[in-house]
Design a protein around this motif. Structure first.
Motif, short mmCIF file in Angstrom:
data_model
loop_
_atom_site.label_atom_id
_atom_site.label_comp_id
_atom_site.label_asym_id
_atom_site.label_seq_id
_atom_site.Cartn_x
_atom_site.Cartn_y
_atom_site.Cartn_z
N UNK A 304 0.61 -1.13 0.21
CA UNK A 304 0.25 0.43 0.28
C UNK A 304 0.78 1.05 -0.29
N UNK A 305 0.19 2.60 0.27
CA UNK A 305 1.31 4.05 -0.35
C UNK A 305 0.74 4.63 0.95
N UNK A 306 0.02 3.91 2.19
CA UNK A 306 -0.35 4.41 3.20
C UNK A 306 0.35 5.42 3.64
N UNK A 307 2.13 5.55 3.82
CA UNK A 307 3.29 5.66 4.12
C UNK A 307 3.63 7.19 3.60
N UNK A 308 3.25 7.02 2.74
CA UNK A 308 2.85 8.04 1.81
C UNK A 308 2.26 9.38 1.72
N UNK A 309 1.67 8.96 2.34
CA UNK A 309 0.22 10.26 1.78
C UNK A 309 0.54 11.45 2.47
N UNK A 310 1.45 11.65 3.65
CA UNK A 310 1.94 12.99 3.83
C UNK A 310 2.33 13.92 2.84
N UNK A 390 8.93 -6.25 4.58
CA UNK A 390 8.48 -7.38 4.65
C UNK A 390 6.96 -7.24 5.36
N UNK A 391 7.14 -6.99 6.61
CA UNK A 391 6.60 -7.50 7.97
C UNK A 391 5.56 -6.08 7.97
N UNK A 392 5.73 -4.44 7.59
CA UNK A 392 5.26 -4.00 7.72
C UNK A 392 3.29 -3.97 7.45
N UNK A 393 3.35 -4.27 6.32
CA UNK A 393 1.93 -4.20 5.47
C UNK A 393 1.48 -2.92 5.05
N UNK A 394 2.47 -2.27 4.26
CA UNK A 394 2.66 -0.81 4.04
C UNK A 394 2.25 0.17 5.41
N UNK A 395 1.90 -0.33 6.50
CA UNK A 395 1.07 1.11 7.61
C UNK A 395 2.42 0.72 8.90
N UNK A 396 3.08 1.89 8.66
CA UNK A 396 4.40 1.53 9.66
C UNK A 396 3.88 1.79 10.78
#
Length: 642
Positions: A304-310, A390-396
């Motif tokens: 996913x790209x939630x980490x790049x939202x800001x 591998x394990x953070x599933x797109x959400x740190x």
């Protein structure tokens, strides 16, 4: 979509350069204005910090935990356990576990998130970005000590708040206001997604903070009861937080810092979380992508790209010049977070671990070992980055909370019981920690072994893994508490002197402790310490005296002398830069200025009034943002404000 780096122009790069030069100037001020060659100076900033720079704290820590740490006269949180219970195994274990938590939840996460951000903006390689971050942070950490960390953090705070407010204002203007955001967010669905699934569709309870206790991702009982232990560890029993308060001038300054921090902590909801939701609303195909190939196109991650939202919002809506400043602030905030972690980790390694291996270690040796510890932590943290990928599933954020829920509840439990229950003994505390560690590590291994299914896949994990990690944290906390209490009651109570000034109820006692080294130091100890100091001073003086004798007309001797003198000056400059020069006072015999719990009556009243106010504001925010704005509308996605 155009690459983000093409949106950066010359003014943005100039803004970034000026911003980092300003940070370096503040760091140089800290280098020149504070003594970094002593244990107190490097690790505790000389204990002369006033209230404003110490901004990341919580009220429970200042009103309950900190007075006990002050009265017990410790420099590190694990050292408190040695004072409270005696022995070394709990102190060593907690220091080691804290370093592991730093690697899992702080250092590696900061490196990965910072590198991910650099990768998106400048399209650098992930590991090349990590190297760049490490080189920049090394300047502050190895040379500056805690003073440089705190002063640069203070600069970051004001610029970061100002920049974030600008981003928030611009974002709300672009989306059309708060009410428009509520409705548009519920319609922010990516164009390409898996059909006949819920993938990419916002949750119906997206605007509810405390959610359903069973059928939600954030059940309110688990959040209130399960997140609390992790928060107690992070805010009240973590060296990185406590170290800043121990650097305060007095208890009132420390309390003032926590209040200032509490008021400031209200802002992230408005300047970070809501703009992140606006980012999804404005760029749903990039931020809310669900197809792996679409996510790879948008941010380089298949999950996913939630980490790049800001950062996507900043690059997408900010004008030239301001964009560069905001990007610099985000990178610098990550850097200063790393410097804080490194400084605290080196403190624990030097004072809690290395002194157990070499009790006779001198001050210079402790400082050098602390700096070398940072290198080791960085190496291990970089090696852990691929695991996070591998394990953070797109959400740190979820990854951090999970690891904290598996490892921190036993720590929070034991510290809380040690401070509040005088009957607790060393055996009970150690058994509770070991039981909690075994259970927590088991769950963490299972969680990493059974990753959550994608939104289009069926749930097939075992129940113990499907149990919400916050509910698990509740169980882990109370299992530790029951074990510690049972073992303590079944064994001998602690020695009476162990609870003198080491519990909340005995913090004002003036009785002498049997293990008080400063009051009971033998004459031979003074002789040994004075000899160590004399050796250090003599070593420094030899740098100046080690110059060959000069005779008139002897050019060869003069050349050799000039070379030796340059070498001596270079060595002395290097020692000063790294904070390893020796002072004319015994650093190990320094008395802390933060050794009194006395407060002026008017100051204490003012602080207590603000404590009530800030707690009331916090509770009010929880209540207000737990009310569903769409409770009277069954289909909020179909209705827009006129």
């Amino acid at each position: 979509m155009a690459t983000l780096s093409t949106n950066l122009i010359l003014w943005d790069y100039c803004s970034i350069g000026v911003y980092f030069l300003l940070n370096i100037a503040v760091g140089v001020y800290a280098l020149c204005g504070h003594n970094r060659s002593t244990v107190s100076g490097y690790f505790l900033a000389g204990r002369h910090m006033w209230w404003l720079p110490s901004i990341i704290l919580l009220q429970l820590m200042s009103w309950v935990f900190l007075p006990v740490f002050i009265s017990s006269g410790v420099c590190t949180v694990p050292e408190y356990m040695n004072k409270r219970f005696g022995g070394q195994r709990i102190q060593v274990y907690l220091a080691l576990l804290s370093l592991v938590l730093y690697i899992f939840t702080k250092i590696s996460v900061d490196l990965y998130s910072g590198a991910l951000f650099i990768n998106q903006v400048f399209h650098w390689n992930i590991y090349g970005s990590i190297v760049a971050l490490l080189l920049l942070t090394a300047v502050f950490t190895i040379t500056g000590g805690l003073a440089a960390v705190i002063y640069t953090d203070t600069l970051q705070f004001f610029i970061m708040i100002a920049g974030a407010l600008v981003v928030m204002s611009k974002a709300f203007y672009e989306v059309g206001g708060y009410e428009a955001l509520q409705y548009k967010y519920m319609q922010a669905v990516p164009e390409l997604r898996f059909q006949n699934t819920s993938c990419g569709i916002p949750r119906a309870d997206s605007w509810v903070m405390l959610r359903d206790p069973v059928n939600s991702d954030l059940p309110w009982p688990a959040f209130l009861l399960g997140q609390t232990p992790a928060s107690i560890w992070y805010w009240c029993a973590d060296q990185m937080m406590i170290q800043r308060t121990l650097a305060s001038k007095n208890l009132s300054h420390a309390k003032g810092a926590t209040l200032f921090a509490a008021y400031a902590k209200i802002l992230p909801f408005f300047i970070i979380i809501l703009p992140g939701m606006i980012s999804r609303t404005l760029f749903p195909d990039d931020v809310a992508c669900v197809l792996p190939e679409e996510c790879m196109r948008a941010c380089g991650s298949r999950s996913s790209c939630y980490n790049s939202a800001y950062p996507r919002l900043v690059v997408g809506i900010m004008p030239a010049g301001l964009k560069g400043i905001i990007l610099a602030v985000m990178l610098s905030a990550l850097m200063t977070d790393l410097t804080s972690i490194f400084n605290s980790a080196s403190t624990m390694f030097s004072l809690d671990l290395w002194r157990r291996v070499r009790p006779e270690a001198k001050t210079r040796e402790l400082l050098i070992v602390g700096k070398l510890c940072i290198v080791g932590l960085v190496v291990v943290s970089v090696a852990w980055v691929p695991v996070i990928e591998e394990v953070q599933s797109g959400q740190l954020f979820i990854y951090i909370q999970k690891v904290g829920a598996y490892l921190s509840p036993p720590i929070a439990c034991v510290y809380s019981m040690a401070i509040l229950w005088k009957r607790m003994n060393e055996r009970g505390a150690f058994c509770g920690l070991m039981v909690g560690l075994a259970i927590g590590v088991t769950r963490m291994v299972l969680d990493f072994s059974y990753p959550p299914p994608a939104c289009w896949q069926d749930e097939s994990r075992p129940f113990i893994v499907r149990l919400n990690f916050m509910y698990f944290a509740v169980l882990l906390f109370w299992m530790t508490a029951i074990t510690s209490a049972t073992v303590s009651l079944m064994t001998q109570p602690p020695d009476s002197f162990r609870v003198i000034r080491t519990t909340f109820w005995t913090r004002f006692e003036n009785a002498e402790r049997d293990d008080d080294r400063r009051r009971n130091m033998e004459p031979e100890d003074y002789i040994r310490l004075n000899k160590e100091l004399e050796d250090d001073i003599r070593w420094n003086m030899e740098l100046e005296d080690d110059i060959p004798h000069l005779e008139r007309g002897d050019k060869e001797a003069a050349t050799e002398a000039d070379g030796s003198q340059r070498l001596a000056h270079t060595t002395k400059f290097f020692l000063w830069l790294c904070g390893l020069q020796t002072q004319q006072s015994d650093p190990q015999m320094e008395e802390s200025t933060l050794n009194s719990l006395e407060e002026r009556p008017r100051t204490k009243l003012f602080l207590n009034i603000n404590l009530v106010l800030v707690l009331a504001v916090g509770v009010g925010c929880f209540v207000y943002y737990s009310l569903d704005p769409f409770s009277g509308n069954s289909e909020p996605r179909l209705k827009m404000p006129t």
